[in-house]
Design an enzyme around this catalytic site. Structure first.
Site, mmCIF file in Angstrom:
data_model
loop_
_atom_site.group_PDB
_atom_site.id
_atom_site.type_symbol
_atom_site.label_atom_id
_atom_site.label_comp_id
_atom_site.label_asym_id
_atom_site.label_seq_id
_atom_site.Cartn_x
_atom_site.Cartn_y
_atom_site.Cartn_z
ATOM 1 N N HIS A 41 53.829 29.059 53.522
ATOM 2 C CA HIS A 41 54.465 29.226 52.209
ATOM 3 C C HIS A 41 55.074 27.887 51.798
ATOM 4 O O HIS A 41 55.898 27.320 52.531
ATOM 5 C CB HIS A 41 55.563 30.287 52.269
ATOM 6 N N CYS A 86 60.226 35.918 54.425
ATOM 7 C CA CYS A 86 59.526 34.742 54.950
ATOM 8 C C CYS A 86 59.537 33.563 53.985
ATOM 9 O O CYS A 86 59.595 32.405 54.404
ATOM 10 C CB CYS A 86 58.092 35.102 55.335
#
Length: 347
Positions: free
Chosen positions: A237, A144
């Site tokens: 993120h 991810c």
């Protein structure tokens, strides 16, 4: 948490319908609502269509595979167990779209960011021969965290990036946690995420690799080094990136490539595809995790703060939603072109 995101994203999906759910034997026999009781981590409610689906035992491969056209897989098991389980399903003739890391380095399994390396799905034909199936296969999504910077670099590959330094600041949902689960993360930063730096340095090279002899051969450049840090945010993120090029572009050229970049999902107008894959923010204080992680329904990538650097050619900041673009949403977006191009068909 990724399983819950799958359930949420597939609710009212125009192409796909959740018809069966499988998990460990300890959850088998319960309704989905019962199996996640007091463990539902998302802000929205459990979709009504899946609440009363009775969870089955994932180990009963033939029985479960006979009820579905293809499978999304996100499990918490040992690597060799995941590999065996996913191959068992593929050998029944059932495509498996995996969120797990177990098969990311299997040479004939495509690891795909659909806008970046859609051509890698052609390796499926070699994989099918190895597995002895005409319809089954495994395709995986990458880690991810790399979604926050690989798309931005991919748009600039023609200038031949040579060295990349990236530090990622990763949300707690990447560990399947909320603040209620993980009070130690409040007012805290943990400068270590097991295995994450190795993945962040090597997986982009496989994404940029080439198909040869029935397998994906990883690229030899750029040289990438990373640090991965857990920070006290729920989702998203963020990456700070430094990059050198063999042929240094101008800032204006970089911005134009980012704004105009389109991939296969945009060309096919897929249901989960962001209209604008990469969004650049001119503001000095953007992108921000809380403000920008949900751009394009969490499927877009945000970039900002592009400027020349004293040691590298350029530096910038990237951001992606880790459980949407980075996990379940990314897997759904892999399944959509596979269906559109005939790799996934009704049984």
């Amino acid at each position: 948490m990724v399983g819950q995101r799958f359930v949420q994203l597939l609710d009212q999906h125009p192409w796909f319908q959740v018809t069966a759910i499988a998990a460990s034997s300890s959850s088998a026999g319960k309704t989905y609502e019962e199996s996640v009781q007091n463990r539902w981590k998302l802000s929205g409610p459990i979709p009504e269509d899946v609440k009363r689906i009775v969870v089955q035992d994932a180990a009963k491969v033939e029985e479960f595979a006979g009820q579905v056209d293809f499978i999304f897989c996100a499990v918490d098991m040992k690597k060799n167990e995941i590999q065996a389980l996913e191959e068992a399903y593929a050998k029944t003739g059932t495509p498996v779209i995996s969120n797990n890391s177990a098969h990311r380095w299997t040479p004939d399994v495509p690891m795909v960011i659909p806008e970046v390396n859609p051509g890698h799905i052609e390796v499926i034909e070699a994989q099918r021969k190895r597995l002895g199936t005409s319809t089954g296969f495994i395709a995986v999504k990458p880690n991810c965290s790399i979604q926050s910077y690989v798309p931005a670099l991919n748009a600039l590959l023609q200038y031949k990036p040579t060295t990349v330094v990236a530090s990622t600041y990763q949300a707690i949902s990447g560990a399947g946690k909320t603040f209620a689960d993980w009070p130690d993360m409040l007012d805290n930063v943990i400068p270590y995420i097991g295995g994450e730096e190795e993945k962040s340095e090597q997986e982009p090279l496989r994404i940029w690799g080439s198909l040869a002899g029935g397998e994906i051969v990883k690229a030899s450049s750029p040289l990438i080094t990373t640090q991965c840090i857990r920070v006290p945010v729920t989702d998203g993120h963020l990456a700070t990136v430094f990059v050198n090029f063999e042929n240094k572009p101008s800032k204006e050229q970089i911005l134009e490539h980012w704004r105009s970049f389109r991939g296969r999902p945009q060309e096919l107008n897929l249901p989960s595809a962001p209209k604008q894959f990469i969004t650049y923010f001119e503001e000095e204080n953007r992108p921000q995790t809380k403000l920008d992680r949900d751009i394009e329904n969490g499927m877009g990538v945000s970039v900002g703060r592009l400027r020349e650097d004293s040691l590298y050619d350029y530096k910038f900041v990237g951001l992606s939603h880790n459980t949407l673009r980075g996990a379940a949403g990314g897997a759904v977006l892999i399944a959509e072109p596979l269906k559109a191009e005939g790799y996934i068909q009704a049984k």
